[in-house]
Motif scaffolding. Structure first.
Motif, PDB file in Angstrom:
ATOM      1  N   GLU A 130       0.819  -1.207   0.000  1.00 49.97           N
ATOM      2  CA  GLU A 130       0.000   0.000   0.000  1.00 49.97           C
ATOM      3  C   GLU A 130       0.855   1.260   0.000  1.00 49.97           C
ATOM      4  OE1 GLU A 130      -2.984   0.747  -0.570  1.00 49.97           O
ATOM      5  OE2 GLU A 130      -2.752   2.860  -0.058  1.00 49.97           O
ATOM      6  N   TYR A 131       2.037   1.193   0.617  1.00 46.15           N
ATOM      7  CA  TYR A 131       2.853   2.402   0.740  1.00 46.15           C
ATOM      8  C   TYR A 131       3.653   2.713  -0.527  1.00 46.15           C
ATOM      9  CZ  TYR A 131       6.037  -1.343   2.270  1.00 46.15           C
ATOM     10  OH  TYR A 131       6.750  -2.514   2.377  1.00 46.15           O
ATOM     11  N   LEU A 133       4.230   4.033  -4.484  1.00 50.11           N
ATOM     12  CA  LEU A 133       3.778   5.214  -5.218  1.00 50.11           C
ATOM     13  C   LEU A 133       2.453   4.934  -5.929  1.00 50.11           C
ATOM     14  CD1 LEU A 133       4.678   8.119  -6.154  1.00 50.11           C
ATOM     15  CD2 LEU A 133       5.539   6.995  -8.218  1.00 50.11           C
ATOM     16  N   HIS A 134       1.574   5.910  -5.895  1.00 47.42           N
ATOM     17  CA  HIS A 134       0.342   5.839  -6.671  1.00 47.42           C
ATOM     18  C   HIS A 134       0.531   6.696  -7.934  1.00 47.42           C
ATOM     19  CE1 HIS A 134      -2.601   4.455  -3.315  1.00 47.42           C
ATOM     20  NE2 HIS A 134      -1.384   4.002  -3.092  1.00 47.42           N
ATOM     21  N   LYS A 157      -3.459   7.445  -8.345  1.00 45.06           N
ATOM     22  CA  LYS A 157      -3.365   8.792  -7.783  1.00 45.06           C
ATOM     23  C   LYS A 157      -4.736   9.458  -7.787  1.00 45.06           C
ATOM     24  CE  LYS A 157       0.344  10.856  -9.141  1.00 45.06           C
ATOM     25  NZ  LYS A 157       1.032  10.745  -7.859  1.00 45.06           N
ATOM     26  N   GLU A 158      -4.959  10.403  -6.876  1.00 45.29           N
ATOM     27  CA  GLU A 158      -6.232  11.124  -6.889  1.00 45.29           C
ATOM     28  C   GLU A 158      -6.454  11.764  -8.258  1.00 45.29           C
ATOM     29  OE1 GLU A 158      -7.462  13.710  -3.533  1.00 45.29           O
ATOM     30  OE2 GLU A 158      -7.751  15.256  -5.061  1.00 45.29           O
ATOM     31  N   ASP A 170      -7.377   8.451  -3.908  1.00 42.64           N
ATOM     32  CA  ASP A 170      -6.237   7.561  -4.149  1.00 42.64           C
ATOM     33  C   ASP A 170      -6.479   6.174  -3.552  1.00 42.64           C
ATOM     34  OD1 ASP A 170      -6.070   8.186  -1.469  1.00 42.64           O
ATOM     35  OD2 ASP A 170      -3.935   8.680  -1.481  1.00 42.64           O
ATOM     36  N   GLN A 171      -7.666   5.955  -3.057  1.00 41.84           N
ATOM     37  CA  GLN A 171      -8.003   4.628  -2.538  1.00 41.84           C
ATOM     38  C   GLN A 171      -8.956   3.880  -3.462  1.00 41.84           C
ATOM     39  OE1 GLN A 171      -9.088   4.877   1.614  1.00 41.84           O
ATOM     40  NE2 GLN A 171      -7.402   6.259   2.062  1.00 41.84           N
ATOM     41  N   ILE A 196     -14.017   6.566  -0.448  1.00 38.50           N
ATOM     42  CA  ILE A 196     -13.985   7.963  -0.008  1.00 38.50           C
ATOM     43  C   ILE A 196     -15.099   8.780  -0.660  1.00 38.50           C
ATOM     44  CG2 ILE A 196     -12.579  10.059   0.115  1.00 38.50           C
ATOM     45  CD1 ILE A 196     -11.556   7.742   1.835  1.00 38.50           C
ATOM     46  N   TYR A 197     -15.332   8.569  -1.943  1.00 39.10           N
ATOM     47  CA  TYR A 197     -16.212   9.491  -2.658  1.00 39.10           C
ATOM     48  C   TYR A 197     -17.449   8.862  -3.297  1.00 39.10           C
ATOM     49  CZ  TYR A 197     -12.638  13.058  -2.074  1.00 39.10           C
ATOM     50  OH  TYR A 197     -11.762  13.956  -1.535  1.00 39.10           O
TER      51      TYR A 197
ATOM     52  N   ARG B 257       2.147   6.927   2.365  1.00 39.49           N
ATOM     53  CA  ARG B 257       2.693   6.272   1.179  1.00 39.49           C
ATOM     54  C   ARG B 257       3.672   7.162   0.413  1.00 39.49           C
ATOM     55  NH1 ARG B 257       0.546   8.496  -3.236  1.00 39.49           N
ATOM     56  NH2 ARG B 257      -1.544   9.397  -3.190  1.00 39.49           N
ATOM     57  N   LEU B 258       4.493   6.498  -0.360  1.00 38.12           N
ATOM     58  CA  LEU B 258       5.431   7.192  -1.240  1.00 38.12           C
ATOM     59  C   LEU B 258       4.642   8.107  -2.183  1.00 38.12           C
ATOM     60  CD1 LEU B 258       8.463   7.304  -2.035  1.00 38.12           C
ATOM     61  CD2 LEU B 258       7.979   5.486  -3.687  1.00 38.12           C
ATOM     62  N   ASP B 266      -1.845  18.373  -4.414  1.00 34.07           N
ATOM     63  CA  ASP B 266      -3.220  18.129  -3.974  1.00 34.07           C
ATOM     64  C   ASP B 266      -3.365  18.402  -2.482  1.00 34.07           C
ATOM     65  OD1 ASP B 266      -4.151  17.431  -6.482  1.00 34.07           O
ATOM     66  OD2 ASP B 266      -3.806  15.285  -6.200  1.00 34.07           O
ATOM     67  N   ALA B 302     -13.318  12.362   4.959  1.00 31.20           N
ATOM     68  CA  ALA B 302     -13.288  10.902   4.896  1.00 31.20           C
ATOM     69  C   ALA B 302     -11.884  10.404   4.577  1.00 31.20           C
ATOM     70  CB  ALA B 302     -14.268  10.403   3.840  1.00 31.20           C
TER      71      ALA B 302
END
Lengths: 256, 328
Positions: A130-131, A133-134, A157-158, A170-171, A196-197, B257-258, B266, B302
């Motif tokens: 999970e940690y 890069l996105h 990424k968002e 980003d989830q 989230i959204y 996270r990275l 953002d 959230a």
């Protein structure tokens, strides 16, 4: 009513997946080549959707707050945004054509937006921790289930799912089902899960027509002069309840 | 930069993040269950992940350089994780700020021969809080400093404004193009300002802009430190660079996270928009409670908000309100 529509679409996708699981896996299908998008009735008008037009999107109040606050001027005043690619939340649903190349361990999608390449790993590798890069397109793995390519994407990424400020986080997790029907038709059903959204999964679909003579158009993107509006301390946005462009828009359709 | 330290206290060294008022009790961390995982970021640099915090480690012929060292009980696990990457000695430990979840291993690693490096305010505040002598930074700075280590320049850069604390620093690995931000940038919560240790919540805007400037200037980074907007007109732009296949700075947050420049942008935008909401509503005469009831953080609650722990949404809004009304 609209929520019921979404649930039925989720059901279709789930049924497709269940049917696929029940059948023995087959050899991969050739989906390589150049594909033109077939326009759908739900597509946004040229130039992008109107502010406040979120119909068919199951947004929770967090997403609505973001979308209501969105001021397109943010893309004009922030140099960093000017050539950003669309994220996976939107890139596969733009009007641009798509090119697919299949290799033994991966399938590569070339979408026109910024000429970026999207890799779907087919070698069974796990998703990163999970940690990690996105990225705009996230990390994708795929498998053939019957004649359908099932792609699972994480680490996105968002970004946005609609070009009028409707965000995804980003989830987000995305599951896509690509199925070739005969020589000329490729369909895609995508299921977006965003804790989230989204108040429930967002299901979208797209169809493509095979074009053996297709050529990927250029996507010129040049840095424009940065508009000075007070520097980085000023981020264009509308305060809650004060977006003049939302007057008359059906913005509360999905409000919980 | 403020050097006031009389109010610093021992809880700050336990990783406390004081926003306003007393802290709620923190749950005890079960260190026996913590695993420290090395994750390669770029070049010489790895991220060590564990207990919800991120360390950075540079490995090479010159030895090992560590950024932050978490809690003292985790030192052996941290060293064991490093030993999977290098057998060379740990020569430097750089603290990004004074909190105990980033400096707790100082004494243990200093005893092994590491030189502890930090902003001078970190030493001032740790000293005021009666930290043991062995845990104190022995090499301090108040301006940018560069180490030439493992074949690259490693620049330690003070934050341009008090933000998380008044002793925040970044560590930029120039050759590897990796930036460790400490807790001024995190992906797990809203920003937090330890006001007892000089932090200012709105200082994060300036400091996040500094990070953005650093990441944009990374590829053209020469002798400056990128704090002045427009100082490097020929700089490649990070996000654009990524779109066109150029290399961007990878950013290790204090928690989470990275990331890269886009994620920081953002995060900065989120803070500015929430600040604007609180500020305008306060200027219109709304009370703090009315502002909190209007939920100015809606849209990000959230993702980053919390109702419990030291970084609640309420405390975040209270901190912004205190600073914007102080300016009025």
């Amino acid at each position: 009513m609209r929520s019921a529509d979404h649930r039925s679409l989720v059901g279709v996708a789930a049924s497709l997946a269940a049917l696929s699981v029940a059948l023995p896996a087959r050899a991969e299908v050739d989906i390589s080549g150049f594909w033109q998008r077939i326009r759908h009735e739900w597509e946004q008008p040229e130039g992008g959707p109107e502010l406040g037009d979120y119909s068919l999107y199951p947004l929770n109040e967090e997403a609505l707050s973001r979308a209501h606050a969105y001021d397109p001027a943010i893309d004009e005043v922030q140099q960093q945004r000017q050539c950003w690619p669309h994220s996976i939340g939107y890139a596969m649903f733009s009007l641009a054509p798509m090119q697919i190349r299949q290799e033994p361990d991966r399938i590569i999608f070339r979408v026109m937006a910024n000429e970026a390449l999207r890799t779907v790993w087919m070698d069974g590798r796990p998703h990163p921790p999970e940690y990690a890069l996105h990225t705009w397109y996230g990390f994708s793995t795929g498998e053939w289930v019957d004649n359908t390519l099932v792609v699972t994407t994480s680490h996105v990424k968002e970004g946005h799912v609609r070009r009028n400020g409707v965000p995804h986080s980003d989830q987000i997790k995305v599951t896509e089902y690509f199925t070739r029907h005969g020589e000329n038709l490729l369909t895609m059903v995508a299921v977006f899960d965003d804790p989230i959204y989204l108040s429930e999964p967002l299901v979208r679909h797209m169809s493509f027509r095979y074009d053996p003579n297709g050529v990927m158009p250029e996507y010129p993107c040049e840095e424009r002069e940065l508009v000075e509006l007070g520097g980085a301390q000023l981020i264009p946005h509308f305060l809650p309840g004060e977006n003049p462009f939302l007057e008359g828009a059906n913005v509360d359709y999905f409000r919980e | 930069m403020s050097r006031t330290s009389a109010s610093a206290s021992a809880p700050a060294l336990a990783g406390a993040i004081l926003l306003l008022g007393p802290l709620p009790a923190r749950p005890q961390t079960d260190f026996s269950a913590v695993e420290i995982e090395p994750y390669h970021v770029s070049g010489n640099v790895y991220m060590l992940v564990g207990a919800g915090r991120n360390m950075a480690v540079s490995v090479g012929d010159d030895g090992v350089l560590l950024v932050d060292d978490q809690f003292a009980p985790l030192t052996e696990k941290i060293v064991a994780a490093i030993r999977t990457l290098s057998d060379e000695p740990i020569k430097y430990v750089i603290n990004t700020h004074l909190h105990g979840d980033h400096t707790g291993g100082n004494a243990n690693l200093a005893a092994r021969g590491a030189v502890i490096v930090a902003h001078e305010n970190v030493r001032v505040r740790m000293t005021a809080a009666d930290s043991p002598e062995g845990a104190l930074p022995v090499l301090t700075f108040s301006g940018p400093v560069t180490l030439h280590f493992n074949g690259e320049e490693i620049s330690v850069i003070p934050a341009v404004a008090p933000a998380h604390t008044d002793g925040d620093s970044f560590v930029y690995f120039r050759g590897s193009n990796v930036l460790h931000t400490g807790d001024v940038y995190v992906t797990t919560s809203f920003p937090g300002a330890d006001t007892a240790n000089g932090g200012k919540i709105l200082g994060h805007v300036d400091v996040l802009n500094q990070i953005l400037e650093l990441s944009q200037t990374a590829a053209g980074f020469l002798s400056g430190f990128g704090n002045a907007p427009g100082a490097y007109p020929e700089r490649p732009v990070g996000a654009l660079g990524r779109a066109h296949g150029r290399t961007d700075t990878l950013i290790i947050p204090g928690h989470g996270r990275l990331s890269d420049e886009v994620d920081v942008l953002d995060f900065r935008n989120m803070l500015v928009i929430i600040r604007d909401r609180v500020q305008v509503w306060a200027e219109r005469g709304m009370t703090l409670e009315e502002i909190i009831a209007a939920r100015p953080a809606l849209g990000w609650q959230a993702r980053y908000g919390s109702e419990t722990g030291p970084r609640t949404t309420r405390r975040f809004i209270e901190a912004i309100h205190a600073e914007v009304t102080a300016e009025q």
